[in-house]
Design a protein around this motif. Structure first.
Motif, PDB file in Angstrom:
ATOM      1  N   SER A  52       0.832  -1.197   0.000  1.00  0.00           N
ATOM      2  CA  SER A  52       0.000   0.000   0.000  1.00  0.00           C
ATOM      3  C   SER A  52       0.873   1.256   0.000  1.00  0.00           C
ATOM      4  N   PRO A  53       0.267   2.411  -0.266  1.00  0.00           N
ATOM      5  CA  PRO A  53       1.045   3.654  -0.191  1.00  0.00           C
ATOM      6  C   PRO A  53       1.670   3.876   1.190  1.00  0.00           C
ATOM      7  N   TRP A  54       0.971   3.499   2.266  1.00  0.00           N
ATOM      8  CA  TRP A  54       1.542   3.645   3.613  1.00  0.00           C
ATOM      9  C   TRP A  54       2.797   2.791   3.750  1.00  0.00           C
ATOM     10  N   LEU A  55       2.726   1.543   3.327  1.00  0.00           N
ATOM     11  CA  LEU A  55       3.890   0.654   3.429  1.00  0.00           C
ATOM     12  C   LEU A  55       5.032   1.171   2.562  1.00  0.00           C
ATOM     13  N   GLN A  56       4.705   1.720   1.411  1.00  0.00           N
ATOM     14  CA  GLN A  56       5.736   2.302   0.548  1.00  0.00           C
ATOM     15  C   GLN A  56       6.414   3.480   1.243  1.00  0.00           C
ATOM     16  N   LEU A  57       5.628   4.312   1.918  1.00  0.00           N
ATOM     17  CA  LEU A  57       6.200   5.441   2.655  1.00  0.00           C
ATOM     18  C   LEU A  57       7.144   4.950   3.752  1.00  0.00           C
ATOM     19  N   ALA A  93       7.969  -6.224   6.298  1.00  0.00           N
ATOM     20  CA  ALA A  93       8.412  -6.121   4.899  1.00  0.00           C
ATOM     21  C   ALA A  93       8.737  -4.681   4.516  1.00  0.00           C
ATOM     22  N   SER A  94       8.085  -3.718   5.150  1.00  0.00           N
ATOM     23  CA  SER A  94       8.339  -2.313   4.824  1.00  0.00           C
ATOM     24  C   SER A  94       9.585  -1.772   5.531  1.00  0.00           C
ATOM     25  N   GLY A  95      10.130  -2.558   6.476  1.00  0.00           N
ATOM     26  CA  GLY A  95      11.344  -2.136   7.178  1.00  0.00           C
ATOM     27  C   GLY A  95      11.140  -1.773   8.632  1.00  0.00           C
ATOM     28  N   GLU A  96       9.912  -1.838   9.109  1.00  0.00           N
ATOM     29  CA  GLU A  96       9.645  -1.546  10.528  1.00  0.00           C
ATOM     30  C   GLU A  96      10.148  -2.677  11.403  1.00  0.00           C
ATOM     31  N   GLN A  97      10.500  -2.327  12.625  1.00  0.00           N
ATOM     32  CA  GLN A  97      10.729  -3.309  13.674  1.00  0.00           C
ATOM     33  C   GLN A  97       9.471  -3.262  14.547  1.00  0.00           C
ATOM     34  N   VAL A  98       8.939  -4.427  14.909  1.00  0.00           N
ATOM     35  CA  VAL A  98       7.696  -4.471  15.683  1.00  0.00           C
ATOM     36  C   VAL A  98       7.884  -5.398  16.872  1.00  0.00           C
ATOM     37  N   ARG A  99       7.450  -4.924  18.026  1.00  0.00           N
ATOM     38  CA  ARG A  99       7.456  -5.735  19.244  1.00  0.00           C
ATOM     39  C   ARG A  99       6.098  -5.647  19.932  1.00  0.00           C
ATOM     40  N   TRP A 100       5.809  -6.671  20.744  1.00  0.00           N
ATOM     41  CA  TRP A 100       4.540  -6.806  21.455  1.00  0.00           C
ATOM     42  C   TRP A 100       4.811  -6.976  22.946  1.00  0.00           C
ATOM     43  N   HIS A 116       8.706   2.079   3.821  1.00  0.00           N
ATOM     44  CA  HIS A 116       9.863   1.506   3.131  1.00  0.00           C
ATOM     45  C   HIS A 116      10.844   2.608   2.703  1.00  0.00           C
ATOM     46  N   GLU A 117      10.317   3.676   2.120  1.00  0.00           N
ATOM     47  CA  GLU A 117      11.178   4.785   1.700  1.00  0.00           C
ATOM     48  C   GLU A 117      11.855   5.432   2.902  1.00  0.00           C
ATOM     49  N   THR A 118      11.136   5.528   3.996  1.00  0.00           N
ATOM     50  CA  THR A 118      11.679   6.136   5.214  1.00  0.00           C
ATOM     51  C   THR A 118      12.814   5.281   5.772  1.00  0.00           C
ATOM     52  N   THR A 119      12.598   3.985   5.884  1.00  0.00           N
ATOM     53  CA  THR A 119      13.644   3.106   6.425  1.00  0.00           C
ATOM     54  C   THR A 119      14.817   2.991   5.445  1.00  0.00           C
ATOM     55  N   ALA A 120      14.543   3.069   4.159  1.00  0.00           N
ATOM     56  CA  ALA A 120      15.619   2.992   3.163  1.00  0.00           C
ATOM     57  C   ALA A 120      16.561   4.192   3.267  1.00  0.00           C
ATOM     58  N   ARG A 121      16.077   5.310   3.822  1.00  0.00           N
ATOM     59  CA  ARG A 121      16.928   6.492   4.047  1.00  0.00           C
ATOM     60  C   ARG A 121      17.756   6.347   5.315  1.00  0.00           C
ATOM     61  N   HIS A 126      -1.805  -8.947  14.389  1.00  0.00           N
ATOM     62  CA  HIS A 126      -0.657  -9.841  14.482  1.00  0.00           C
ATOM     63  C   HIS A 126      -0.435 -10.561  13.151  1.00  0.00           C
ATOM     64  N   GLU A 127      -1.532 -11.017  12.557  1.00  0.00           N
ATOM     65  CA  GLU A 127      -1.403 -11.759  11.310  1.00  0.00           C
ATOM     66  C   GLU A 127      -0.898 -10.905  10.156  1.00  0.00           C
ATOM     67  N   ILE A 128      -1.271  -9.635  10.109  1.00  0.00           N
ATOM     68  CA  ILE A 128      -0.830  -8.793   8.985  1.00  0.00           C
ATOM     69  C   ILE A 128       0.449  -8.016   9.282  1.00  0.00           C
ATOM     70  N   THR A 129       1.049  -8.230  10.433  1.00  0.00           N
ATOM     71  CA  THR A 129       2.272  -7.494  10.777  1.00  0.00           C
ATOM     72  C   THR A 129       3.430  -7.849   9.853  1.00  0.00           C
ATOM     73  N   PHE A 130       3.342  -8.960   9.136  1.00  0.00           N
ATOM     74  CA  PHE A 130       4.400  -9.263   8.165  1.00  0.00           C
ATOM     75  C   PHE A 130       4.554  -8.108   7.178  1.00  0.00           C
ATOM     76  N   ARG A 131       3.479  -7.368   6.949  1.00  0.00           N
ATOM     77  CA  ARG A 131       3.525  -6.207   6.054  1.00  0.00           C
ATOM     78  C   ARG A 131       4.446  -5.129   6.630  1.00  0.00           C
ATOM     79  N   ASN A 132       4.286  -4.840   7.923  1.00  0.00           N
ATOM     80  CA  ASN A 132       5.127  -3.837   8.573  1.00  0.00           C
ATOM     81  C   ASN A 132       6.592  -4.245   8.489  1.00  0.00           C
TER      82      ASN A 132
END
Length: 172
Positions: free
Chosen positions: A53-58, A95-102, A60-65, A87-93
């Protein structure tokens, strides 16, 4: 095309860190993605074009910098259906370069946490998200107050330190 939100503008200009603390057990329960998930739809991580999605692309661009984007989620257990969905869709985050913790909420009793979810941009500017009791977005509040920034940063880091990386977090 919708106008950019202040958060999107801030992420585009962010230089070193974007920290996101989420503390609700449900958000926008009329979200079409959530409703599809409730109806049994599951994304195929291998079919990126179907869920990117555009959010994930944003992000991704942010982490790529070189910007570190970290998201910490405080959740009640047993978890809500909405948290199961997240939790199930966090693979998207991821993939975009985010680190996620619970972090289970019962492990936060001795932490000073702000009353609202937030993004902390470059350690200087806060975007607080305000939601209705049903989890619908109401508005954002921007703050640069040094004491509020310090409290929020400290709260995020305390949660992050205790939280479990996404790949190791088991739902209960």
């Amino acid at each position: 095309m919708p106008a950019e939100t202040p958060l999107e503008d801030l992420l585009r200009s962010c230089t070193h860190s974007a920290l996101h603390l989420e503390m609700r057990d449900g958000y926008m329960r009329d979200d079409p993605l959530f409703l599809r998930w409730l109806d049994g739809h599951r994304d195929d991580p291998a079919d990126r074009s179907s869920w990117w999605s555009p959010w994930l692309q944003l992000i991704h661009e942010t982490t790529a910098r070189g910007v570190e984007v970290r998201r910490a989620r405080v959740v009640s257990e047993p978890v809500s259906e909405y948290i199961r969905f997240e939790h199930e869709i966090t693979f998207r985050n991821i993939a975009s370069g985010e680190q996620v913790r619970w972090l289970p909420r019962q492990q936060t009793t001795d932490l000073a946490l702000p009353g609202n979810d937030f993004w902390l941009i470059d350690g200087q500017l806060l975007v607080f998200h305000h939601f209705s009791g049903e989890g619908d977005f109401v508005d954002d509040e921007i703050s640069t107050d040094p004491q509020t920034v310090k409290l929020s940063h400290s709260a995020f880091e305390a949660v992050w330190e205790r939280a479990v990386p996404h790949e190791d977090f088991q739902l209960h």
